[in-house]
Each structure stands twice: as structure tokens, then as C-alpha cells.
Design an enzyme around this catalytic site. Structure first.
Site, PDB file in Angstrom:
ATOM      1  N   ALA A  98      39.721  36.801  48.403  1.00 39.20           N
ATOM      2  CA  ALA A  98      39.075  35.794  49.243  1.00 39.20           C
ATOM      3  C   ALA A  98      39.731  35.667  50.613  1.00 39.20           C
ATOM      4  O   ALA A  98      39.059  35.366  51.597  1.00 39.20           O
ATOM      5  CB  ALA A  98      39.070  34.439  48.532  1.00 39.20           C
ATOM      6  N   THR A  99      41.035  35.875  50.706  1.00 40.11           N
ATOM      7  CA  THR A  99      41.679  35.765  52.011  1.00 40.11           C
ATOM      8  C   THR A  99      41.124  36.805  52.977  1.00 40.11           C
ATOM      9  O   THR A  99      40.788  36.495  54.123  1.00 40.11           O
ATOM     10  CB  THR A  99      43.211  35.916  51.881  1.00 40.11           C
ATOM     11  OG1 THR A  99      43.728  34.777  51.191  1.00 40.11           O
ATOM     12  CG2 THR A  99      43.865  36.006  53.246  1.00 40.11           C
ATOM     13  N   SER A 142      36.944  35.631  44.860  1.00 43.07           N
ATOM     14  CA  SER A 142      38.170  36.344  44.497  1.00 43.07           C
ATOM     15  C   SER A 142      38.239  36.548  42.995  1.00 43.07           C
ATOM     16  O   SER A 142      37.972  35.620  42.229  1.00 43.07           O
ATOM     17  CB  SER A 142      39.393  35.540  44.974  1.00 43.07           C
ATOM     18  OG  SER A 142      40.567  36.295  44.874  1.00 43.07           O
ATOM     19  N   GLY A 143      38.625  37.744  42.565  1.00 42.07           N
ATOM     20  CA  GLY A 143      38.623  38.073  41.153  1.00 42.07           C
ATOM     21  C   GLY A 143      39.564  37.232  40.314  1.00 42.07           C
ATOM     22  O   GLY A 143      39.213  36.815  39.207  1.00 42.07           O
ATOM     23  N   HIS A 144      40.762  36.959  40.815  1.00 42.86           N
ATOM     24  CA  HIS A 144      41.761  36.314  39.955  1.00 42.86           C
ATOM     25  C   HIS A 144      41.531  34.822  39.786  1.00 42.86           C
ATOM     26  O   HIS A 144      42.251  34.175  39.026  1.00 42.86           O
ATOM     27  CB  HIS A 144      43.179  36.585  40.472  1.00 42.86           C
ATOM     28  CG  HIS A 144      43.588  35.775  41.657  1.00 42.86           C
ATOM     29  ND1 HIS A 144      44.422  34.676  41.556  1.00 42.86           N
ATOM     30  CD2 HIS A 144      43.292  35.899  42.968  1.00 42.86           C
ATOM     31  CE1 HIS A 144      44.628  34.173  42.759  1.00 42.86           C
ATOM     32  NE2 HIS A 144      43.959  34.891  43.627  1.00 42.86           N
ATOM     33  N   THR A 189      39.276  53.297  50.618  1.00 41.93           N
ATOM     34  CA  THR A 189      38.842  53.702  49.281  1.00 41.93           C
ATOM     35  C   THR A 189      38.785  52.504  48.352  1.00 41.93           C
ATOM     36  O   THR A 189      39.759  51.752  48.236  1.00 41.93           O
ATOM     37  CB  THR A 189      39.811  54.751  48.702  1.00 41.93           C
ATOM     38  OG1 THR A 189      39.845  55.884  49.562  1.00 41.93           O
ATOM     39  CG2 THR A 189      39.370  55.176  47.303  1.00 41.93           C
ATOM     40  N   CYS A 235      55.585  25.273  51.250  1.00 40.86           N
ATOM     41  CA  CYS A 235      56.937  25.381  51.795  1.00 40.86           C
ATOM     42  C   CYS A 235      56.878  25.860  53.235  1.00 40.86           C
ATOM     43  O   CYS A 235      56.205  26.833  53.546  1.00 40.86           O
ATOM     44  CB  CYS A 235      57.765  26.344  50.952  1.00 40.86           C
ATOM     45  SG  CYS A 235      58.140  25.700  49.314  1.00 40.86           S
TER      46      CYS A 235
END
Length: 401
Positions: free
Chosen positions: A85-86, A215-217, A255, A341
Site C-alpha cells: 500500500a505504501t 496491501s497483502g499483509h 519483474t 518513534c
């Protein structure tokens, strides 16, 4: 046989109860199963068109593209694979803004102050290029102020970027109402849907979405892969971020990782098929958790709207108990704060401050995320652990006064 470990490897910590599903999700074993052959047995390059190894890989990638598209009610030709996503957000925001300024003279980008860091930083990067940008406040419940948004739009606006579901407080933005105002000004709507795909209904056509990132994760797929939906009719055009072999219709050279694309496709299919049942189950777990912890601590303030929120999210404030101390006391419970942080200092969440929370209350807030592998038994134990930790932290603070 010695049980000593190599000294360069970190000691494995106890796993505990995982309630941080907005940060990441485990890859579903069913997803892993369909990915595995593409690492070893079927390892061809999907862009090699001279032999069966490449043809098989290309077919697998295109099947996955279709699965991702189906989860959004999109056309497979509208899906561009990315690393996550980033990257998708950067490509959508910078690519659309640069194209529209170059071809139409539109020089303005609008977003919300509760957006993900990569959206805010992309917007600020455009400001350094001379774009006019506006970062709008949100209501105290975390939702967009539609009147404020409408007033920020004019004929100069190229793009509006609004997150479908907030990654910290889980609130669901009213995308069709937003799209109506955005399109009335001739602008395009980009949606960061990393936290939304598979959790809420998403239809790019009925919602009026021009660009969408995922995003996949975040949906039980692998890390390192994502996608960007780019509407074909009426056509949305982007300037690519980098140059190369022209893969992905010239928008994203490089790729493609066949196993990761296959995993993302399967994850999208599973999430779509199981979304309603999973939402109902997670809603029950969330209610049970909140009831259990309030039975021990009394009423607890939730940050953001509880009504317009995905079922697997809670963001709770525990006044008098700093979140970092709660997490240290709640051994075996994996939750998180909205803090980031910076220069070795933990700062209060900018999302919570945007809702009007004081720095003190923001620093006493925790994000709790339930997911596909969460069990009712874990929820009960987690509520006990968290309540005991809050009591202990408050008692220690009182004793120190």
C-alpha cells in the site's frame, strides 16, 4: 546434542495472545499452500513469453489479477501490482497529481490529517514541488467533515485522498458521499483501502472511487505485495514513479513476484467469500472483550466512532495508565499504541490528537485488533490480562505520588 543457539540470533520471546491485527495479519495457511509451487516447481518469469515456464507464470499472475479485481468489482485490466500500500499510495498520489498538473493545470491536492503517514508524506513531498496542498481536520469521531471538504475543493483540485478505514481507530469513511463532492469539482478520489479490503463491502463503481490502494499483509496474504486500482472509464492516468521495462502497462516497471501475486489473489478471494461471517464473529468478540474489561474497570472511552467502525478494532483510553507501561505489565499480550518513534522519543498519536485528545489521554490509549485467528478463549484471557495491567499501573502511579 547441545541446545545452545548461535549468539547472533535473538532469543525467541513467548508468543502470547496476538491482538494487533491492524499492524499485520498472519498469512492464511490456505494462501501459503497455493503460493508454494510458484517458489520452486513453477519458477518461471511471468514476463518471459518464449516458453511454457513463462506462460504458466503469466497465467497465474493474470488469474490473481482477476481475483483482486473481483474483490473490488473492478476490471482485471484496472489492477496494477505493487510492493504494498505504501508504494500504491505514492504512485496514486504523486502520479495523478503530476499528470493532471502537466496536462490540465490542476495543481491542488487535498487529504485528511488522520491519513496514514505515507499519504501525508506524499502530500508534503508534492508541496515541496510547488503543488498547493490542504490537510483537513476531522470531526471528533474521526469522520470527515463533508462541508469542510466541499469548501476545500475547486477547479484547481487534482486529487483528494481519503482512507477508507483508519489504521488506528478503525472508523469507516462515507466514501460515496465523499466521491460525490470530489467529482463535482472535477477532481479524482484516491482511497487507501489497506485496512478495508475483506473487512467492509468495497465496490469501486458504486462508491465512485478512481484510485484504490491495498496491501497483502493486511488481509492474511503475504508481505511485500499489494495493488493499485486505476479506473479505466472515464480514464485515470498517472505518471510512473520510476522507469524500467514497462511492465504493468508502463505504470510499475519491474519483474512481478509470481508467488506473492498468487498469494494476494487467493487472500482477496478468501476475504471476499468469508467477509460477512467473519465480520459477525469479530463483532461478537469485540463486544465480549469490551464488556469483560468494563466489568473490571468501569466504563471506558473509545477513541473514534463505535458505530462507523470495522468490527475487529478497538482504540481505548485508560486515563492515569500510560500505554507503554500497560504493555510492559501485560506480559503475553500483543497490542499496540498509535505512537510513532521520532528522534528516540515516543510522541502521542497524531491521529488521536486530531480527534481532540490531550497528549496525556493519547499517551494512555491502546489499539486492540481482533482477527481471523482470534478465539473467544483468547479474548477472555486478554481482557483479564489487560485489566490487571491497568490496575497495576495505576496503583504504581498512586504509590509514587
Amino acid at each position: 546434542m547441545s541446545d545452545s543457539r548461535p549468539t547472533h540470533l535473538p532469543n525467541r520471546r513467548p508468543r502470547g495472545i496476538y491482538l494487533d491485527y491492524q499492524a499485520t495479519t498472519p498469512t492464511d495457511p490456505r494462501v501459503v499452500e497455493v503460493m508454494l509451487p510458484w517458489f520452486t516447481e513453477q519458477f518461471g518469469n511471468p514476463h518471459s513469453d518464449a516458453h511454457a515456464y513463462g506462460w504458466d507464470a503469466e497465467e497465474a499472475v493474470e488469474r490473481a489479477r482477476g481475483q483482486v479485481a473481483a474483490s473490488l468489482n473492478a476490471d482485471a485490466r484496472e489492477i496494477v501490482f505493487t510492493s504494498g500500500a505504501t508504494e500504491s499510495n505514492n504512485l496514486a498520489i504523486k502520479g495523478a497529481a503530476r499528470f493532471r498538473r502537466s496536462h490540465e493545470g490542476r495543481n491542488r491536492v487535498v487529504t485528511l490529517e488522520t491519513e496514514h503517514k505515507c499519504v501525508l508524506e506524499s502530500t508534503r513531498a508534492l508541496a515541496r514541488e510547488g503543488f498547493e496542498t490542504e490537510i483537513l481536520p476531522v470531526r471528533p469521531d474521526g469522520l470527515v467533515d463533508l462541508d469542510r471538504l466541499g469548501a476545500a475543493l475547486d477547479e484547481r483540485t487534482a486529487l483528494v485522498s481519503v482512507m477508507a478505514v483508519n489504521n488506528e481507530i478503525g472508523v469507516i469513511q462515507p466514501l460515496p458521499a465523499i466521491a460525490e463532492r470530489v467529482h463535482a469539482a472535477g477532481a479524482w478520489l484516491h482511497v487507501d483501502a489497506a485496512q478495508a479490503v475483506g473487512k467492509v463491502p468495497l465496490d469501486v463503481v458504486t462508491a465512485g472511487i478512481d484510485l484504490l490502494s491495498l496491501s497483502g499483509h493486511k488481509l492474511y496474504g503475504p508481505k511485500g505485495v499489494g495493488a493499485l486500482y486505476v479506473r479505466r472509464r472515464p480514464r485515470v492516468r498517472l505518471e510512473p514513479l520510476f522507469d524500467g521495462g514497462g511492465q504493468e502497462r508502463g505504470l510499475r516497471s519491474g519483474t512481478l513476484p509470481t508467488p506473492l501475486c498468487v498469494g494476494l489473489g487467493e487472500a482477496c478471494s478468501l476475504a471476499s467469500a468469508e467477509r460477512e461471517a467473519e465480520a459477525s464473529r469479530l463483532e461478537g468478540l469485540r463486544q465480549a472483550f469490551l464488556a469483560a474489561i468494563e466489568a473490571k474497570l468501569g466504563p471506558i472511552a473509545a477513541n473514534g466512532s463505535l458505530e462507523a467502525r470495522i468490527p475487529g478494532n478497538l482504540n481505548l483510553c485508560f486515563p492515569g495508565a500510560p500505554a507503554d507501561k500497560i504493555m510492559a505489565a501485560a506480559r503475553g499480550l500483543a497490542v499496540s499504541t498509535g505512537s510513532a518513534c521520532s528522534s528516540a522519543a515516543v510522541e502521542p498519536s497524531y491521529v488521536l490528537r486530531a480527534l481532540g485528545l490531550s497528549d496525556a489521554d493519547a499517551a494512555c490509549s491502546l489499539r486492540i485488533g481482533f482477527g481471523r485467528m482470534t478465539t473467544a478463549e483468547e479474548v477472555g484471557r486478554a481482557a483479564d490480562l489487560l485489566a490487571a495491567a491497568v490496575v497495576a499501573v495505576r496503583a504504581a502511579a498512586a504509590a509514587a505520588e
